[in-house]
Write a protein that holds these residues in place. Sequence first.
Motif, PDB file in Angstrom:
ATOM      1  N   SER A 248     -71.641-108.392 -54.687  1.00  0.00           N
ATOM      2  CA  SER A 248     -71.895-106.955 -54.564  1.00  0.00           C
ATOM      3  C   SER A 248     -73.322-106.610 -54.196  1.00  0.00           C
ATOM      4  O   SER A 248     -73.590-105.484 -53.782  1.00  0.00           O
ATOM      5  N   ALA A 249     -74.251-107.547 -54.373  1.00  0.00           N
ATOM      6  CA  ALA A 249     -75.646-107.216 -54.094  1.00  0.00           C
ATOM      7  C   ALA A 249     -76.410-108.446 -53.620  1.00  0.00           C
ATOM      8  O   ALA A 249     -76.299-109.515 -54.208  1.00  0.00           O
ATOM      9  N   VAL A 250     -77.155-108.265 -52.562  1.00  0.00           N
ATOM     10  CA  VAL A 250     -78.047-109.295 -52.036  1.00  0.00           C
ATOM     11  C   VAL A 250     -79.440-108.689 -52.026  1.00  0.00           C
ATOM     12  O   VAL A 250     -79.645-107.603 -51.489  1.00  0.00           O
ATOM     13  N   CYS A 251     -80.393-109.399 -52.628  1.00  0.00           N
ATOM     14  CA  CYS A 251     -81.769-108.916 -52.703  1.00  0.00           C
ATOM     15  C   CYS A 251     -82.660-109.763 -51.809  1.00  0.00           C
ATOM     16  O   CYS A 251     -82.578-110.992 -51.823  1.00  0.00           O
TER      17      CYS A 251
ATOM     18  N   GLN B  55     -91.040-103.320 -52.965  1.00  0.00           N
ATOM     19  CA  GLN B  55     -91.048-104.681 -53.494  1.00  0.00           C
ATOM     20  C   GLN B  55     -89.859-105.489 -53.001  1.00  0.00           C
ATOM     21  O   GLN B  55     -89.979-106.678 -52.738  1.00  0.00           O
ATOM     22  N   SER B  56     -88.704-104.841 -52.893  1.00  0.00           N
ATOM     23  CA  SER B  56     -87.504-105.561 -52.494  1.00  0.00           C
ATOM     24  C   SER B  56     -86.512-104.618 -51.832  1.00  0.00           C
ATOM     25  O   SER B  56     -86.631-103.395 -51.929  1.00  0.00           O
ATOM     26  N   ILE B  57     -85.561-105.234 -51.151  1.00  0.00           N
ATOM     27  CA  ILE B  57     -84.522-104.491 -50.450  1.00  0.00           C
ATOM     28  C   ILE B  57     -83.186-105.095 -50.867  1.00  0.00           C
ATOM     29  O   ILE B  57     -83.012-106.313 -50.818  1.00  0.00           O
ATOM     30  N   TYR B  58     -82.278-104.231 -51.288  1.00  0.00           N
ATOM     31  CA  TYR B  58     -80.961-104.666 -51.752  1.00  0.00           C
ATOM     32  C   TYR B  58     -79.888-104.206 -50.766  1.00  0.00           C
ATOM     33  O   TYR B  58     -79.897-103.055 -50.322  1.00  0.00           O
ATOM     34  N   PHE B  59     -78.966-105.112 -50.487  1.00  0.00           N
ATOM     35  CA  PHE B  59     -77.753-104.777 -49.746  1.00  0.00           C
ATOM     36  C   PHE B  59     -76.655-104.675 -50.795  1.00  0.00           C
ATOM     37  O   PHE B  59     -76.320-105.670 -51.443  1.00  0.00           O
TER      38      PHE B  59
ATOM     39  N   GLU C 268     -72.189-106.343 -43.125  1.00  0.00           N
ATOM     40  CA  GLU C 268     -71.707-107.632 -43.625  1.00  0.00           C
ATOM     41  C   GLU C 268     -72.445-108.801 -42.972  1.00  0.00           C
ATOM     42  O   GLU C 268     -72.735-109.807 -43.639  1.00  0.00           O
ATOM     43  N   ALA C 269     -72.761-108.666 -41.694  1.00  0.00           N
ATOM     44  CA  ALA C 269     -73.504-109.726 -41.005  1.00  0.00           C
ATOM     45  C   ALA C 269     -74.903-109.887 -41.614  1.00  0.00           C
ATOM     46  O   ALA C 269     -75.364-111.013 -41.835  1.00  0.00           O
ATOM     47  N   LEU C 270     -75.580-108.780 -41.879  1.00  0.00           N
ATOM     48  CA  LEU C 270     -76.907-108.856 -42.503  1.00  0.00           C
ATOM     49  C   LEU C 270     -76.820-109.458 -43.905  1.00  0.00           C
ATOM     50  O   LEU C 270     -77.629-110.305 -44.268  1.00  0.00           O
ATOM     51  N   CYS C 271     -75.844-109.009 -44.673  1.00  0.00           N
ATOM     52  CA  CYS C 271     -75.664-109.564 -46.019  1.00  0.00           C
ATOM     53  C   CYS C 271     -75.447-111.064 -45.948  1.00  0.00           C
ATOM     54  O   CYS C 271     -76.070-111.823 -46.699  1.00  0.00           O
ATOM     55  N   GLY C 272     -74.587-111.485 -45.043  1.00  0.00           N
ATOM     56  CA  GLY C 272     -74.307-112.910 -44.895  1.00  0.00           C
ATOM     57  C   GLY C 272     -75.537-113.688 -44.493  1.00  0.00           C
ATOM     58  O   GLY C 272     -75.804-114.771 -45.020  1.00  0.00           O
ATOM     59  N   LYS C 273     -76.301-113.139 -43.577  1.00  0.00           N
ATOM     60  CA  LYS C 273     -77.523-113.807 -43.118  1.00  0.00           C
ATOM     61  C   LYS C 273     -78.501-114.005 -44.278  1.00  0.00           C
ATOM     62  O   LYS C 273     -79.028-115.106 -44.477  1.00  0.00           O
ATOM     63  N   TYR C 274     -78.749-112.954 -45.051  1.00  0.00           N
ATOM     64  CA  TYR C 274     -79.725-113.043 -46.134  1.00  0.00           C
ATOM     65  C   TYR C 274     -79.171-113.800 -47.339  1.00  0.00           C
ATOM     66  O   TYR C 274     -79.928-114.454 -48.042  1.00  0.00           O
ATOM     67  N   ARG C 275     -77.882-113.713 -47.576  1.00  0.00           N
ATOM     68  CA  ARG C 275     -77.270-114.469 -48.676  1.00  0.00           C
ATOM     69  C   ARG C 275     -77.407-115.969 -48.383  1.00  0.00           C
ATOM     70  O   ARG C 275     -77.734-116.751 -49.271  1.00  0.00           O
ATOM     71  N   ALA C 276     -77.161-116.354 -47.134  1.00  0.00           N
ATOM     72  CA  ALA C 276     -77.256-117.766 -46.754  1.00  0.00           C
ATOM     73  C   ALA C 276     -78.698-118.271 -46.854  1.00  0.00           C
ATOM     74  O   ALA C 276     -78.926-119.433 -47.176  1.00  0.00           O
ATOM     75  N   ALA C 277     -79.660-117.393 -46.592  1.00  0.00           N
ATOM     76  CA  ALA C 277     -81.071-117.793 -46.638  1.00  0.00           C
ATOM     77  C   ALA C 277     -81.603-117.894 -48.061  1.00  0.00           C
ATOM     78  O   ALA C 277     -82.599-118.567 -48.299  1.00  0.00           O
TER      79      ALA C 277
END
Length: 159
Positions: free
Chosen positions: A33-36, A100-104, A149-158
């Motif tokens: 539900s959340a990617v930071c 400080q941070s960005i959440y998806f 979803e593409a951005l979330c996936g990109k940052y989740r994978a990183a």
Amino acid sequence: MIAPLQLAAIGKSITEARGVPMQAVLDCLVPESAVCVGADLFEEIWRELTTWGDVSFVVHTLDGFFESEGAIVPGEFGHGYFNVHGDSPVGGHFRMDRCQSIYFVDRPSFGTRTCSVQFVNRDGGVMFKIYVGYNKDHTLKADQVERFEALCGKYRAAA
């Protein structure tokens, strides 16, 4: 388009009841539900958001909510602010040095899926939120959901 307001109200009621900043609530969401990500990705994320078309831009305080629908336009740093001006109702001056941070955030609100990008300051408060836009029939814009979803996936994978 009531979903962004409802989701914000839920989060705000939790923060007020528990006496914690909104970031504490976001950090309790499940990873699905959340990617930071760090604020160092702000310019990259902002550039991507300028390609999405009309979105919902939300700012809220203890005293109320401000919602605007429009395209995210390019901005530039100057005089201590990130300045956004263009052919859109979304504009202003943001102290991005405080970010400080960005959440998806991808979660239901009152039975409706919401997808937002939330910019959190160093105090744990949300500076502003950008929600995937809605169609006239109150469904999420499919092309924006794909981009989100593409951005979330990109940052989740990183991470």
